[in-house]
Design a protein around this motif. Structure first.
Motif, PDB file in Angstrom:
ATOM      1  N   ASP A 220      24.432  77.239  82.565  1.00 32.07           N
ATOM      2  CA  ASP A 220      24.446  75.784  82.449  1.00 32.07           C
ATOM      3  C   ASP A 220      24.932  75.323  81.081  1.00 32.07           C
ATOM      4  OD1 ASP A 220      22.077  76.956  81.440  1.00 32.07           O
ATOM      5  OD2 ASP A 220      21.098  74.993  81.400  1.00 32.07           O
ATOM      6  N   LEU A 221      24.666  76.126  80.042  1.00 29.52           N
ATOM      7  CA  LEU A 221      25.170  75.824  78.703  1.00 29.52           C
ATOM      8  C   LEU A 221      26.430  76.627  78.378  1.00 29.52           C
ATOM      9  CD1 LEU A 221      21.980  75.674  76.433  1.00 29.52           C
ATOM     10  CD2 LEU A 221      23.223  73.791  77.475  1.00 29.52           C
ATOM     11  N   GLY A 222      26.402  77.917  78.703  1.00 27.41           N
ATOM     12  CA  GLY A 222      27.446  78.822  78.240  1.00 27.41           C
ATOM     13  C   GLY A 222      28.843  78.424  78.659  1.00 27.41           C
ATOM     14  N   TYR A 223      29.026  78.071  79.936  1.00 25.59           N
ATOM     15  CA  TYR A 223      30.375  77.769  80.397  1.00 25.59           C
ATOM     16  C   TYR A 223      30.873  76.427  79.862  1.00 25.59           C
ATOM     17  CZ  TYR A 223      29.872  81.820  83.392  1.00 25.59           C
ATOM     18  OH  TYR A 223      29.696  83.108  83.832  1.00 25.59           O
ATOM     19  N   ARG A 224      29.954  75.493  79.669  1.00 25.94           N
ATOM     20  CA  ARG A 224      30.377  74.225  79.060  1.00 25.94           C
ATOM     21  C   ARG A 224      30.710  74.437  77.588  1.00 25.94           C
ATOM     22  NH1 ARG A 224      26.360  71.116  82.507  1.00 25.94           N
ATOM     23  NH2 ARG A 224      27.666  70.011  84.005  1.00 25.94           N
ATOM     24  N   TYR A 225      29.898  75.230  76.886  1.00 22.37           N
ATOM     25  CA  TYR A 225      30.205  75.510  75.490  1.00 22.37           C
ATOM     26  C   TYR A 225      31.486  76.330  75.362  1.00 22.37           C
ATOM     27  CZ  TYR A 225      25.602  73.766  74.115  1.00 22.37           C
ATOM     28  OH  TYR A 225      24.510  72.968  73.885  1.00 22.37           O
ATOM     29  N   LEU A 226      31.730  77.202  76.331  1.00 24.45           N
ATOM     30  CA  LEU A 226      32.987  77.946  76.335  1.00 24.45           C
ATOM     31  C   LEU A 226      34.169  76.994  76.411  1.00 24.45           C
ATOM     32  CD1 LEU A 226      34.777  80.478  76.686  1.00 24.45           C
ATOM     33  CD2 LEU A 226      34.285  80.353  79.131  1.00 24.45           C
ATOM     34  N   ALA A 227      34.116  76.068  77.371  1.00 22.41           N
ATOM     35  CA  ALA A 227      35.205  75.104  77.501  1.00 22.41           C
ATOM     36  C   ALA A 227      35.331  74.239  76.252  1.00 22.41           C
ATOM     37  CB  ALA A 227      34.968  74.223  78.733  1.00 22.41           C
ATOM     38  N   GLU A 228      34.187  73.857  75.701  1.00 23.07           N
ATOM     39  CA  GLU A 228      34.192  73.019  74.498  1.00 23.07           C
ATOM     40  C   GLU A 228      34.795  73.763  73.310  1.00 23.07           C
ATOM     41  OE1 GLU A 228      30.803  71.222  71.529  1.00 23.07           O
ATOM     42  OE2 GLU A 228      30.386  71.285  73.679  1.00 23.07           O
ATOM     43  N   ASN A 229      34.348  75.000  73.088  1.00 23.77           N
ATOM     44  CA  ASN A 229      34.834  75.767  71.946  1.00 23.77           C
ATOM     45  C   ASN A 229      36.308  76.125  72.080  1.00 23.77           C
ATOM     46  OD1 ASN A 229      32.250  75.651  71.008  1.00 23.77           O
ATOM     47  ND2 ASN A 229      31.787  77.812  71.270  1.00 23.77           N
ATOM     48  N   VAL A 230      36.700  76.533  73.288  1.00 18.59           N
ATOM     49  CA  VAL A 230      38.102  76.883  73.496  1.00 18.59           C
ATOM     50  C   VAL A 230      38.979  75.635  73.385  1.00 18.59           C
ATOM     51  CG1 VAL A 230      39.768  77.746  75.191  1.00 18.59           C
ATOM     52  CG2 VAL A 230      37.614  78.934  74.843  1.00 18.59           C
ATOM     53  N   GLY A 231      38.439  74.498  73.812  1.00 14.23           N
ATOM     54  CA  GLY A 231      39.183  73.257  73.626  1.00 14.23           C
ATOM     55  C   GLY A 231      39.436  72.987  72.154  1.00 14.23           C
ATOM     56  N   ASN A 232      38.454  73.302  71.315  1.00 15.03           N
ATOM     57  CA  ASN A 232      38.586  73.093  69.880  1.00 15.03           C
ATOM     58  C   ASN A 232      39.601  74.045  69.269  1.00 15.03           C
ATOM     59  OD1 ASN A 232      38.174  72.386  67.218  1.00 15.03           O
ATOM     60  ND2 ASN A 232      36.276  73.538  67.022  1.00 15.03           N
ATOM     61  N   SER A 233      39.347  75.352  69.400  1.00 15.87           N
ATOM     62  CA  SER A 233      40.227  76.336  68.781  1.00 15.87           C
ATOM     63  C   SER A 233      41.560  76.439  69.512  1.00 15.87           C
ATOM     64  CB  SER A 233      39.545  77.700  68.746  1.00 15.87           C
ATOM     65  OG  SER A 233      39.133  78.084  70.034  1.00 15.87           O
ATOM     66  N   GLY A 234      41.537  76.215  70.834  1.00 15.68           N
ATOM     67  CA  GLY A 234      42.788  76.243  71.584  1.00 15.68           C
ATOM     68  C   GLY A 234      43.727  75.143  71.145  1.00 15.68           C
ATOM     69  N   ALA A 235      43.171  74.002  70.760  1.00 17.07           N
ATOM     70  CA  ALA A 235      44.002  72.921  70.253  1.00 17.07           C
ATOM     71  C   ALA A 235      44.688  73.349  68.958  1.00 17.07           C
ATOM     72  CB  ALA A 235      43.149  71.671  70.016  1.00 17.07           C
ATOM     73  N   SER A 236      43.958  74.043  68.090  1.00 18.76           N
ATOM     74  CA  SER A 236      44.558  74.542  66.848  1.00 18.76           C
ATOM     75  C   SER A 236      45.660  75.547  67.141  1.00 18.76           C
ATOM     76  CB  SER A 236      43.476  75.199  65.976  1.00 18.76           C
ATOM     77  OG  SER A 236      42.495  74.267  65.605  1.00 18.76           O
ATOM     78  N   GLN A 237      45.424  76.389  68.149  1.00 23.44           N
ATOM     79  CA  GLN A 237      46.418  77.386  68.515  1.00 23.44           C
ATOM     80  C   GLN A 237      47.671  76.721  69.078  1.00 23.44           C
ATOM     81  OE1 GLN A 237      45.202  80.123  71.559  1.00 23.44           O
ATOM     82  NE2 GLN A 237      46.450  81.780  70.723  1.00 23.44           N
ATOM     83  N   LEU A 238      47.493  75.746  69.972  1.00 24.26           N
ATOM     84  CA  LEU A 238      48.646  75.050  70.530  1.00 24.26           C
ATOM     85  C   LEU A 238      49.423  74.311  69.448  1.00 24.26           C
ATOM     86  CD1 LEU A 238      47.151  73.570  73.832  1.00 24.26           C
ATOM     87  CD2 LEU A 238      48.845  75.395  73.619  1.00 24.26           C
ATOM     88  N   ARG A 239      48.695  73.720  68.524  1.00 17.39           N
ATOM     89  CA  ARG A 239      49.363  73.022  67.438  1.00 17.39           C
ATOM     90  C   ARG A 239      50.172  73.992  66.582  1.00 17.39           C
ATOM     91  NH1 ARG A 239      47.264  71.424  61.742  1.00 17.39           N
ATOM     92  NH2 ARG A 239      48.938  70.052  61.002  1.00 17.39           N
ATOM     93  N   ALA A 240      49.583  75.178  66.293  1.00 17.50           N
ATOM     94  CA  ALA A 240      50.288  76.170  65.479  1.00 17.50           C
ATOM     95  C   ALA A 240      51.531  76.687  66.196  1.00 17.50           C
ATOM     96  CB  ALA A 240      49.343  77.322  65.135  1.00 17.50           C
ATOM     97  N   TYR A 241      51.373  77.042  67.476  1.00 14.02           N
ATOM     98  CA  TYR A 241      52.531  77.535  68.234  1.00 14.02           C
ATOM     99  C   TYR A 241      53.603  76.457  68.357  1.00 14.02           C
ATOM    100  CZ  TYR A 241      49.705  81.565  69.732  1.00 14.02           C
ATOM    101  OH  TYR A 241      48.946  82.706  69.767  1.00 14.02           O
ATOM    102  N   GLY A 242      53.157  75.226  68.655  1.00  8.99           N
ATOM    103  CA  GLY A 242      54.116  74.133  68.790  1.00  8.99           C
ATOM    104  C   GLY A 242      54.814  73.815  67.490  1.00  8.99           C
ATOM    105  N   LEU A 243      54.059  73.833  66.397  1.00  7.01           N
ATOM    106  CA  LEU A 243      54.660  73.571  65.092  1.00  7.01           C
ATOM    107  C   LEU A 243      55.698  74.641  64.754  1.00  7.01           C
ATOM    108  CD1 LEU A 243      54.586  71.773  62.557  1.00  7.01           C
ATOM    109  CD2 LEU A 243      52.772  73.241  61.652  1.00  7.01           C
TER     110      LEU A 243
END
Length: 429
Positions: A220-243
Protein backbone atom coordinates in the motif's frame (compact mmCIF):
# COMPACT_ATOMS: atom_id res chain seq x y z
CA UNK A 1 7.56 26.23 39.97
CA UNK A 2 5.43 23.28 41.06
CA UNK A 3 6.60 19.70 41.05
CA UNK A 4 4.08 18.81 38.33
CA UNK A 5 5.38 21.62 36.08
CA UNK A 6 8.94 20.43 36.56
CA UNK A 7 7.94 16.89 35.61
CA UNK A 8 6.19 18.17 32.50
CA UNK A 9 9.07 20.37 31.35
CA UNK A 10 11.77 17.80 31.98
CA UNK A 11 10.44 15.22 29.51
CA UNK A 12 9.77 17.97 26.97
CA UNK A 13 13.36 19.20 27.25
CA UNK A 14 14.68 15.66 26.97
CA UNK A 15 12.55 15.04 23.88
CA UNK A 16 13.87 18.20 22.21
CA UNK A 17 17.45 17.21 22.96
CA UNK A 18 16.80 13.76 21.52
CA UNK A 19 15.40 15.28 18.31
CA UNK A 20 18.37 17.64 17.99
CA UNK A 21 20.72 14.74 18.57
CA UNK A 22 19.14 12.61 15.86
CA UNK A 23 19.08 15.53 13.41
CA UNK A 24 22.73 16.25 14.17
CA UNK A 25 23.72 12.68 13.37
CA UNK A 26 21.70 12.93 10.16
CA UNK A 27 23.65 16.00 9.14
CA UNK A 28 26.98 14.44 10.11
CA UNK A 29 26.19 11.27 8.20
CA UNK A 30 25.10 13.06 5.05
CA UNK A 31 28.13 15.33 5.28
CA UNK A 32 30.34 12.24 5.18
CA UNK A 33 28.32 10.67 2.34
CA UNK A 34 27.98 13.81 0.25
CA UNK A 35 31.59 14.85 0.65
CA UNK A 36 32.51 11.40 -0.66
CA UNK A 37 30.31 11.90 -3.71
CA UNK A 38 31.45 15.50 -4.04
CA UNK A 39 35.09 14.43 -4.06
CA UNK A 40 34.41 11.83 -6.76
CA UNK A 41 32.63 14.39 -8.94
CA UNK A 42 35.36 16.99 -8.53
CA UNK A 43 38.08 14.44 -9.20
CA UNK A 44 36.41 13.24 -12.39
CA UNK A 45 35.72 16.79 -13.60
CA UNK A 46 39.34 17.83 -13.08
CA UNK A 47 40.92 14.60 -14.33
CA UNK A 48 38.88 13.71 -17.41
CA UNK A 49 37.45 16.95 -18.81
CA UNK A 50 33.97 18.14 -19.74
CA UNK A 51 32.87 15.39 -22.15
CA UNK A 52 33.99 12.49 -19.94
CA UNK A 53 32.38 14.23 -16.98
CA UNK A 54 29.15 14.34 -18.99
CA UNK A 55 29.34 10.55 -19.50
CA UNK A 56 29.98 10.09 -15.78
CA UNK A 57 26.98 12.31 -15.02
CA UNK A 58 24.69 10.19 -17.22
CA UNK A 59 25.69 7.12 -15.20
CA UNK A 60 25.23 9.12 -12.01
CA UNK A 61 21.63 10.16 -12.74
CA UNK A 62 20.85 6.57 -13.74
CA UNK A 63 22.16 5.43 -10.36
CA UNK A 64 19.84 8.00 -8.79
CA UNK A 65 16.84 6.36 -10.44
CA UNK A 66 17.85 2.88 -9.26
CA UNK A 67 18.52 4.21 -5.75
CA UNK A 68 15.04 5.65 -5.59
CA UNK A 69 13.50 2.38 -6.77
CA UNK A 70 15.23 0.69 -3.84
CA UNK A 71 14.16 3.36 -1.38
CA UNK A 72 10.55 3.33 -2.52
CA UNK A 73 10.22 -0.45 -2.19
CA UNK A 74 12.56 -1.17 0.71
CA UNK A 75 13.56 1.68 2.99
CA UNK A 76 10.79 4.31 2.76
CA UNK A 77 8.17 1.91 4.22
CA UNK A 78 10.75 0.97 6.87
CA UNK A 79 11.17 4.62 7.90
CA UNK A 80 7.43 5.24 8.07
CA UNK A 81 6.38 2.09 9.91
CA UNK A 82 9.41 1.00 11.93
CA UNK A 83 10.86 4.24 13.32
CA UNK A 84 11.11 4.12 17.10
CA UNK A 85 9.57 0.65 17.46
CA UNK A 86 10.75 -2.25 19.62
CA UNK A 87 14.13 -3.73 18.71
CA UNK A 88 12.73 -7.13 17.80
CA UNK A 89 10.23 -5.61 15.36
CA UNK A 90 12.95 -3.39 13.87
CA UNK A 91 15.38 -6.27 13.35
CA UNK A 92 12.79 -8.45 11.67
CA UNK A 93 11.84 -5.61 9.34
CA UNK A 94 15.46 -4.75 8.50
CA UNK A 95 16.24 -8.36 7.54
CA UNK A 96 13.57 -8.16 4.86
CA UNK A 97 14.01 -4.53 3.80
CA UNK A 98 17.79 -4.83 3.36
CA UNK A 99 17.24 -8.07 1.46
CA UNK A 100 14.82 -6.22 -0.81
CA UNK A 101 17.41 -3.50 -1.47
CA UNK A 102 20.05 -6.11 -2.28
CA UNK A 103 17.66 -7.91 -4.64
CA UNK A 104 16.80 -4.66 -6.44
CA UNK A 105 20.52 -3.93 -6.86
CA UNK A 106 21.22 -7.37 -8.29
CA UNK A 107 18.29 -7.30 -10.73
CA UNK A 108 18.74 -3.77 -12.03
CA UNK A 109 22.52 -4.12 -11.94
CA UNK A 110 22.30 -7.07 -14.32
CA UNK A 111 20.05 -5.02 -16.62
CA UNK A 112 22.57 -2.15 -16.57
CA UNK A 113 25.43 -4.50 -17.49
CA UNK A 114 23.47 -5.86 -20.45
CA UNK A 115 22.52 -2.35 -21.58
CA UNK A 116 26.12 -1.17 -21.29
CA UNK A 117 27.46 -4.05 -23.36
CA UNK A 118 24.82 -3.38 -26.01
CA UNK A 119 25.52 0.36 -26.16
CA UNK A 120 29.30 0.22 -26.45
CA UNK A 121 31.16 3.40 -27.37
CA UNK A 122 31.93 5.91 -24.62
CA UNK A 123 28.76 5.45 -22.62
CA UNK A 124 28.50 1.64 -22.66
CA UNK A 125 31.45 0.77 -20.37
CA UNK A 126 30.23 3.30 -17.80
CA UNK A 127 26.79 1.65 -17.58
CA UNK A 128 28.31 -1.83 -17.47
CA UNK A 129 30.53 -0.87 -14.53
CA UNK A 130 27.62 0.86 -12.81
CA UNK A 131 25.67 -2.39 -13.01
CA UNK A 132 28.50 -4.29 -11.32
CA UNK A 133 28.58 -1.99 -8.29
CA UNK A 134 24.83 -1.37 -7.84
CA UNK A 135 24.16 -4.18 -5.30
CA UNK A 136 26.80 -2.85 -2.90
CA UNK A 137 25.66 0.75 -3.34
CA UNK A 138 22.02 -0.04 -2.57
CA UNK A 139 22.79 -2.25 0.42
CA UNK A 140 25.02 0.43 1.92
CA UNK A 141 22.21 2.96 1.53
CA UNK A 142 19.73 0.53 3.12
CA UNK A 143 21.89 0.30 6.27
CA UNK A 144 21.83 4.07 6.64
CA UNK A 145 18.04 4.18 6.61
CA UNK A 146 17.82 1.22 8.95
CA UNK A 147 20.07 2.89 11.52
CA UNK A 148 18.13 6.14 11.37
CA UNK A 149 14.83 4.31 11.79
CA UNK A 150 16.28 2.84 14.99
CA UNK A 151 17.46 6.28 16.15
CA UNK A 152 21.14 5.24 15.96
CA UNK A 153 22.40 7.73 13.39
CA UNK A 154 25.91 7.42 14.79
CA UNK A 155 26.21 3.99 13.18
CA UNK A 156 25.17 5.39 9.80
CA UNK A 157 27.83 8.08 10.16
CA UNK A 158 30.52 5.51 10.96
CA UNK A 159 29.45 3.41 7.99
CA UNK A 160 29.77 6.36 5.60
CA UNK A 161 33.09 7.23 7.16
CA UNK A 162 34.34 3.73 6.38
CA UNK A 163 33.22 4.23 2.78
CA UNK A 164 35.15 7.49 2.56
CA UNK A 165 38.34 6.03 4.02
CA UNK A 166 38.31 3.05 1.63
CA UNK A 167 37.55 5.37 -1.29
CA UNK A 168 40.82 7.31 -0.96
CA UNK A 169 43.21 4.57 -2.17
CA UNK A 170 40.59 3.37 -4.67
CA UNK A 171 40.48 6.85 -6.24
CA UNK A 172 44.27 6.96 -6.49
CA UNK A 173 44.21 3.73 -8.49
CA UNK A 174 41.35 5.01 -10.66
CA UNK A 175 43.25 8.21 -11.44
CA UNK A 176 46.17 6.16 -12.71
CA UNK A 177 43.85 4.24 -15.02
CA UNK A 178 42.23 7.49 -16.14
CA UNK A 179 38.77 6.38 -17.31
CA UNK A 180 35.16 6.93 -16.29
CA UNK A 181 34.75 3.18 -15.77
CA UNK A 182 37.66 3.08 -13.33
CA UNK A 183 36.19 5.89 -11.24
CA UNK A 184 32.80 4.18 -11.13
CA UNK A 185 34.35 0.91 -9.98
CA UNK A 186 36.39 2.70 -7.32
CA UNK A 187 33.35 4.56 -6.03
CA UNK A 188 31.01 1.56 -6.01
CA UNK A 189 33.61 -0.94 -4.81
CA UNK A 190 34.39 1.12 -1.73
CA UNK A 191 30.64 1.35 -1.02
CA UNK A 192 30.47 -2.45 -1.12
CA UNK A 193 33.11 -2.62 1.62
CA UNK A 194 30.97 -0.30 3.76
CA UNK A 195 27.91 -2.44 2.98
CA UNK A 196 29.65 -5.55 4.32
CA UNK A 197 30.72 -3.58 7.39
CA UNK A 198 27.06 -2.65 7.94
CA UNK A 199 26.24 -6.34 8.42
CA UNK A 200 28.70 -6.44 11.32
CA UNK A 201 27.40 -3.17 12.77
CA UNK A 202 23.79 -4.33 12.82
CA UNK A 203 24.36 -8.02 13.43
CA UNK A 204 21.85 -8.60 10.64
CA UNK A 205 22.28 -10.57 7.44
CA UNK A 206 20.07 -9.36 4.57
CA UNK A 207 17.64 -11.98 3.31
CA UNK A 208 16.69 -11.40 -0.34
CA UNK A 209 14.25 -14.30 -0.06
CA UNK A 210 12.20 -12.14 2.31
CA UNK A 211 11.68 -9.49 -0.37
CA UNK A 212 8.41 -11.00 -1.57
CA UNK A 213 6.94 -10.95 1.95
CA UNK A 214 8.17 -7.38 2.50
CA UNK A 215 6.66 -6.14 -0.76
CA UNK A 216 3.36 -7.88 -0.03
CA UNK A 217 3.09 -6.50 3.52
CA UNK A 218 3.85 -2.92 2.48
CA UNK A 219 2.43 -2.77 -1.02
CA UNK A 220 0.00 0.00 0.00
CA UNK A 221 2.97 2.32 0.59
CA UNK A 222 5.80 0.69 -1.33
CA UNK A 223 4.38 0.83 -4.84
CA UNK A 224 3.16 4.39 -4.45
CA UNK A 225 6.53 5.46 -3.05
CA UNK A 226 8.19 3.60 -5.91
CA UNK A 227 6.18 5.58 -8.45
CA UNK A 228 6.81 8.78 -6.51
CA UNK A 229 10.56 8.26 -6.20
CA UNK A 230 11.03 7.12 -9.78
CA UNK A 231 8.98 10.10 -10.90
CA UNK A 232 11.46 12.31 -9.07
CA UNK A 233 14.73 10.75 -10.18
CA UNK A 234 13.33 9.68 -13.54
CA UNK A 235 12.58 13.30 -14.29
CA UNK A 236 16.23 14.15 -13.63
CA UNK A 237 17.29 11.31 -15.89
CA UNK A 238 14.98 12.39 -18.71
CA UNK A 239 16.19 15.94 -18.37
CA UNK A 240 19.83 14.82 -18.52
CA UNK A 241 19.28 12.57 -21.54
CA UNK A 242 17.20 15.22 -23.28
CA UNK A 243 19.71 17.94 -22.55
CA UNK A 244 22.47 15.76 -23.96
CA UNK A 245 20.43 15.18 -27.13
CA UNK A 246 19.38 18.82 -27.59
CA UNK A 247 22.54 20.66 -26.56
CA UNK A 248 25.24 17.96 -26.23
CA UNK A 249 26.81 15.66 -23.62
CA UNK A 250 29.02 18.52 -22.47
CA UNK A 251 25.92 20.42 -21.35
CA UNK A 252 25.10 17.60 -18.93
CA UNK A 253 28.55 18.05 -17.42
CA UNK A 254 28.00 21.80 -17.10
CA UNK A 255 24.74 21.33 -15.18
CA UNK A 256 26.32 18.69 -12.96
CA UNK A 257 29.22 21.04 -12.29
CA UNK A 258 26.84 23.78 -11.18
CA UNK A 259 25.08 21.31 -8.90
CA UNK A 260 28.43 20.27 -7.43
CA UNK A 261 28.99 23.87 -6.38
CA UNK A 262 25.99 23.47 -4.11
CA UNK A 263 27.31 20.13 -2.89
CA UNK A 264 27.94 21.14 0.74
CA UNK A 265 24.45 22.60 1.07
CA UNK A 266 22.90 19.60 -0.67
CA UNK A 267 24.67 17.49 1.95
CA UNK A 268 22.67 19.35 4.59
CA UNK A 269 19.41 18.97 2.65
CA UNK A 270 19.90 15.25 2.05
CA UNK A 271 21.14 14.69 5.59
CA UNK A 272 17.95 16.15 6.96
CA UNK A 273 15.89 14.08 4.53
CA UNK A 274 17.30 10.92 6.11
CA UNK A 275 15.74 11.74 9.46
CA UNK A 276 12.87 14.12 8.74
CA UNK A 277 10.36 11.38 7.90
CA UNK A 278 11.26 9.44 11.03
CA UNK A 279 11.10 12.60 13.14
CA UNK A 280 7.82 13.71 11.56
CA UNK A 281 6.39 10.27 12.32
CA UNK A 282 7.46 10.67 15.96
CA UNK A 283 5.90 14.15 16.12
CA UNK A 284 2.68 12.76 14.67
CA UNK A 285 2.47 10.02 17.29
CA UNK A 286 3.31 12.23 20.28
CA UNK A 287 2.07 15.75 19.45
CA UNK A 288 0.09 15.59 16.18
CA UNK A 289 -0.93 19.25 16.32
CA UNK A 290 2.73 20.24 15.90
CA UNK A 291 3.29 18.39 12.63
CA UNK A 292 2.44 21.38 10.40
CA UNK A 293 4.76 23.87 12.15
CA UNK A 294 7.49 21.21 12.29
CA UNK A 295 7.32 20.70 8.50
CA UNK A 296 7.24 24.45 7.85
CA UNK A 297 10.35 24.94 9.97
CA UNK A 298 12.14 22.20 8.05
CA UNK A 299 11.21 23.43 4.58
CA UNK A 300 11.63 27.14 5.26
CA UNK A 301 14.99 26.63 6.94
CA UNK A 302 16.33 24.62 4.03
CA UNK A 303 15.14 27.16 1.44
CA UNK A 304 16.73 30.05 3.34
CA UNK A 305 20.00 28.16 3.73
CA UNK A 306 20.10 27.41 -0.01
CA UNK A 307 19.70 31.08 -0.87
CA UNK A 308 22.48 32.05 1.52
CA UNK A 309 24.81 29.42 0.08
CA UNK A 310 24.07 30.48 -3.50
CA UNK A 311 24.74 34.10 -2.58
CA UNK A 312 28.11 33.11 -1.17
CA UNK A 313 28.97 31.25 -4.39
CA UNK A 314 28.47 34.43 -6.40
CA UNK A 315 31.36 35.98 -4.47
CA UNK A 316 33.82 33.20 -5.34
CA UNK A 317 36.58 34.51 -7.66
CA UNK A 318 37.26 32.71 -10.94
CA UNK A 319 40.63 31.50 -9.70
CA UNK A 320 39.02 29.77 -6.73
CA UNK A 321 36.33 28.20 -8.90
CA UNK A 322 38.87 26.89 -11.41
CA UNK A 323 40.83 25.36 -8.55
CA UNK A 324 37.75 23.27 -7.69
CA UNK A 325 36.18 22.44 -11.06
CA UNK A 326 39.00 23.12 -13.51
CA UNK A 327 37.75 23.84 -17.02
CA UNK A 328 34.14 23.13 -16.03
CA UNK A 329 34.01 26.26 -13.82
CA UNK A 330 33.64 28.91 -16.53
CA UNK A 331 30.41 27.40 -17.87
CA UNK A 332 29.03 26.09 -14.57
CA UNK A 333 29.42 29.43 -12.76
CA UNK A 334 26.92 31.04 -15.15
CA UNK A 335 24.21 28.74 -13.77
CA UNK A 336 24.67 29.51 -10.07
CA UNK A 337 21.58 31.74 -9.76
CA UNK A 338 19.01 29.45 -11.43
CA UNK A 339 20.43 26.30 -9.84
CA UNK A 340 20.31 27.96 -6.40
CA UNK A 341 16.68 28.98 -6.90
CA UNK A 342 15.86 25.44 -7.99
CA UNK A 343 17.50 23.93 -4.90
CA UNK A 344 15.73 26.46 -2.65
CA UNK A 345 12.37 25.51 -4.18
CA UNK A 346 13.12 21.83 -3.71
CA UNK A 347 14.20 22.42 -0.11
CA UNK A 348 10.95 24.19 0.68
CA UNK A 349 8.98 21.26 -0.69
CA UNK A 350 10.85 18.63 1.35
CA UNK A 351 9.21 19.85 4.56
CA UNK A 352 5.74 19.16 3.15
CA UNK A 353 6.92 15.85 1.68
CA UNK A 354 8.11 14.69 5.10
CA UNK A 355 4.71 15.52 6.58
CA UNK A 356 2.83 13.60 3.90
CA UNK A 357 5.12 10.59 4.35
CA UNK A 358 4.61 10.63 8.12
CA UNK A 359 0.85 10.78 7.64
CA UNK A 360 1.04 7.78 5.33
CA UNK A 361 -0.79 9.88 2.73
CA UNK A 362 0.87 8.04 -0.13
CA UNK A 363 -1.81 8.96 -2.65
CA UNK A 364 -1.37 12.67 -2.01
CA UNK A 365 2.42 12.50 -2.03
CA UNK A 366 2.36 10.53 -5.28
CA UNK A 367 0.06 13.11 -6.85
CA UNK A 368 2.39 15.91 -5.75
CA UNK A 369 5.50 14.17 -7.00
CA UNK A 370 4.06 13.34 -10.40
CA UNK A 371 3.01 16.97 -10.88
CA UNK A 372 6.44 18.23 -9.76
CA UNK A 373 8.23 15.74 -12.03
CA UNK A 374 6.14 16.70 -15.04
CA UNK A 375 6.95 20.37 -14.42
CA UNK A 376 10.65 19.50 -14.05
CA UNK A 377 10.86 17.67 -17.38
CA UNK A 378 8.81 20.27 -19.25
CA UNK A 379 10.76 23.16 -17.76
CA UNK A 380 14.16 21.52 -18.22
CA UNK A 381 13.68 20.36 -21.81
CA UNK A 382 11.52 23.28 -22.91
CA UNK A 383 14.11 25.67 -21.53
CA UNK A 384 16.89 23.76 -23.30
CA UNK A 385 15.08 24.01 -26.63
CA UNK A 386 14.59 27.76 -26.21
CA UNK A 387 17.75 28.87 -24.39
CA UNK A 388 20.24 25.99 -24.32
CA UNK A 389 21.92 25.02 -21.05
CA UNK A 390 21.00 28.27 -19.25
CA UNK A 391 17.41 28.04 -20.43
CA UNK A 392 17.19 24.51 -19.05
CA UNK A 393 18.46 25.68 -15.65
CA UNK A 394 15.93 28.52 -15.47
CA UNK A 395 13.13 26.22 -16.57
CA UNK A 396 13.97 23.79 -13.78
CA UNK A 397 14.08 26.62 -11.22
CA UNK A 398 10.56 27.70 -12.14
CA UNK A 399 9.36 24.10 -12.10
CA UNK A 400 10.64 23.36 -8.59
CA UNK A 401 8.92 26.44 -7.16
CA UNK A 402 5.61 25.37 -8.72
CA UNK A 403 6.09 21.81 -7.49
CA UNK A 404 6.80 23.00 -3.96
CA UNK A 405 3.54 24.95 -3.91
CA UNK A 406 1.61 21.77 -4.79
CA UNK A 407 3.36 19.79 -2.03
CA UNK A 408 2.23 22.33 0.56
CA UNK A 409 -1.33 22.47 -0.75
CA UNK A 410 -1.54 18.69 -0.47
CA UNK A 411 -0.13 18.68 3.07
CA UNK A 412 -2.64 21.32 4.15
CA UNK A 413 -5.48 19.21 2.78
CA UNK A 414 -4.12 16.07 4.45
CA UNK A 415 -3.85 17.82 7.84
CA UNK A 416 -7.39 19.15 7.49
CA UNK A 417 -8.66 15.63 6.74
CA UNK A 418 -6.83 14.23 9.74
CA UNK A 419 -8.31 16.91 11.99
CA UNK A 420 -11.82 16.01 10.78
CA UNK A 421 -11.13 12.26 11.05
CA UNK A 422 -8.52 11.72 13.80
CA UNK A 423 -7.94 8.01 13.09
CA UNK A 424 -4.16 7.45 12.83
CA UNK A 425 -3.00 6.89 9.25
CA UNK A 426 0.40 5.58 10.18
CA UNK A 427 0.42 1.91 11.06
CA UNK A 428 2.70 1.01 13.94
CA UNK A 429 3.60 -2.63 14.63
Amino acid sequence: MSTEEEKTRAPAGSARRAVVGRLSWGLADQAASSMTNFAVGIYVARSLGLTAFGVFSLAWVTYGVVLNVSRGLATDPLMVRFSGVADAAWRGAVVRSSGTALGVGAALGAASVVAGLALGGRVGPAFACLGVVLPGLLLQDAWRFAFFAAGTGRKAFVNDLVWGVVLVPAMVVAARVGSVAAFLLAWGGSAAVAAVYGCFQSGIRPRPAGARQWLREHRDLGYRYLAENVGNSGASQLRAYGLGAIVGVGAVGVVRGAELLLGPFLAVLMGLSLVTVAEAARVLRRTPHRLGPFCLLLGGGQAAAALLWGGALLLVPDRGGELVLGGVWSSASELIVPVTLGVAGAGLGTGAAAGLRALGAARRSLRSQLFASACYVIGGLGGAAVGGTAGSAWGVAAATVCGSAVWWLQLRSALRERHQNPIPEVRTP
